[in-house]
Design an enzyme around this catalytic site. Structure first.
Site, short mmCIF file in Angstrom:
data_model
loop_
_atom_site.label_atom_id
_atom_site.label_comp_id
_atom_site.label_asym_id
_atom_site.label_seq_id
_atom_site.Cartn_x
_atom_site.Cartn_y
_atom_site.Cartn_z
N GLY A 48 6.24 -2.92 4.90
CA GLY A 48 7.45 -3.56 4.39
C GLY A 48 8.71 -2.94 4.93
CG ASN A 50 10.59 -6.97 6.70
OD1 ASN A 50 9.58 -6.45 6.24
ND2 ASN A 50 11.14 -8.05 6.19
CB SER A 51 14.09 -6.17 3.85
OG SER A 51 12.95 -6.33 3.03
N GLY A 52 15.11 -3.56 2.68
CA GLY A 52 15.13 -2.71 1.51
C GLY A 52 14.84 -1.24 1.78
N GLY A 54 12.04 0.20 2.60
CA GLY A 54 11.24 0.42 3.80
C GLY A 54 12.08 0.47 5.06
CB SER A 179 8.05 0.30 -10.27
OG SER A 179 9.00 -0.14 -11.24
CE1 TYR A 204 6.68 -4.88 -8.67
CE2 TYR A 204 7.61 -3.81 -10.61
CZ TYR A 204 7.47 -3.89 -9.24
OH TYR A 204 8.10 -2.98 -8.43
#
Length: 327
Positions: A48, A50-52, A54, A179, A204
């Site tokens: 992951g 590609n954003s955030g 990561g 989380s 989640y």
């Protein structure tokens, strides 16, 4: 007009008050500073990326001259992110490699690992970062509930298939992004795949609890094996402004207010990436395993996140679900 302004102010103030009660104002985060060549010669896989969080972690690792393998589902976004982090890293940076990885497909996970084992002589750090948050009920390619499948099962198989390479690359590290919402979950062994009912928030939290139980059990197994040189630790990054909440519906008129509130109360992706970077790079955690960290400090977990019996049961069931062992 004046009445409308008063109403808007009252409503807006009420929403801000609710947000402030839900999300206490974030503390200032001190950004980590490491020698510029600290990760030279190291290969790091970031799922992951590609954003955030990561993407931010990949960018910082690139500045530290690591060979960063961006394991991403969306290849176009990965290409754009790679160009951006290379530009930000300056001339003296490491190497970026983009590889396709769809954690909602176990076949994609296997194909990714086959490429890594064929092409990479060593992997020094694996950061299990990618995730999906409170999506509508969907299933992975193999028919698993999406949040459990991506957040837990995909990373479970990924780590299993790369573990021998990590051992050969020792000392090496596995970093698992969980989380704080794990606190509101439990492992529903009677309906792990949510076939009978689906609550997106519970699922989640269940998947994030599964991350912690996986970390606990893997650390225990590595310790029992002895001398592997592989450590695994988890982290809770806090509330971060990322695309993770893309499935959450926010009323159109409330979006500008929510955005402003996020700037005030939420961490930036770079701030959120500090603990993953700490666990990936810092000599302070060399040899430390089976722990969970928040804001670069060890975090005390609820007993359900370190339950030996639940961790072993989930591990055995996960092995069956991903096809490591037959039922």
């Amino acid at each position: 007009m004046s009445a409308a302004i008063i109403v808007a102010a009252v409503v807006g103030g009420g929403i801000l008050l609710i947000v402030r009660r839900m999300f206490p104002r974030k503390k200032a985060v001190e950004l980590l500073r490491y020698p510029a060549d600290m990760m030279r010669g190291k290969t790091v896989i970031v799922t992951g990326a590609n954003s955030g969080i990561g993407k931010a972690a990949a960018g910082e690792l690139l500045k530290l001259q690591a060979r960063v393998i961006m394991a991403c589902r969306d290849q176009q976004m990965a290409e754009e992110a790679a160009q951006e982090i290379k530009k930000q890293a300056g001339p003296e940076h490491g190497e970026v490699v983009i590889k396709h990885l769809d954690l909602a497909s176990l076949q994609s996970v296997r194909s990714f690992c086959e490429e890594i084992l064929k092409e990479e002589q060593h992997v020094d750090v694996l950061i299990n970062n990618a995730g999906v948050y409170q999506c509508p009920y969907m299933k992975t390619e193999e028919g698993f509930e999406m949040q459990l499948g991506v957040n837990h099962l995909g990373h479970f198989l990924l780590t299993h298939l790369l573990l021998d390479l990590l051992k050969r690359s020792s000392p090496s590290r596995v970093v698992v992004v969980s989380s704080k919402l794990y606190k509101y979950g439990s492992i529903n062994f009677d309906d792990l795949n949510s076939e009978r009912s689906y609550n997106k928030a519970f699922c989640y939290s269940q998947s994030k609890l599964a991350n912690l139980l996986f970390t606990h059990q893997l650390a225990r197994r590595l310790e029992e094996e002895g001398g592997t040189g592989v450590t695994v630790n988890a982290l809770t990054p806090g509330i971060v402004r990322t695309r993770l909440g893309r499935h959450i519906h926010i009323p159109f008129l409330a979006k500008p207010l929510f955005y402003l509130a996020s700037l005030f109360f939420f961490k930036s992706p770079l701030e959120g990436a500090q603990t993953p970077l700490y666990l990936a790079c810092s000599p302070d955690v060399e040899g430390v395993a089976g722990k969970c960290f928040a804001n670069c400090e060890e975090e005390e977990l609820m007993p359900k996140a370190t339950d030996d019996q639940a961790a072993k049961r989930l591990w055995d069931l996960s092995e069956t679900m991903v096809g490591i062992k037959t039922q």
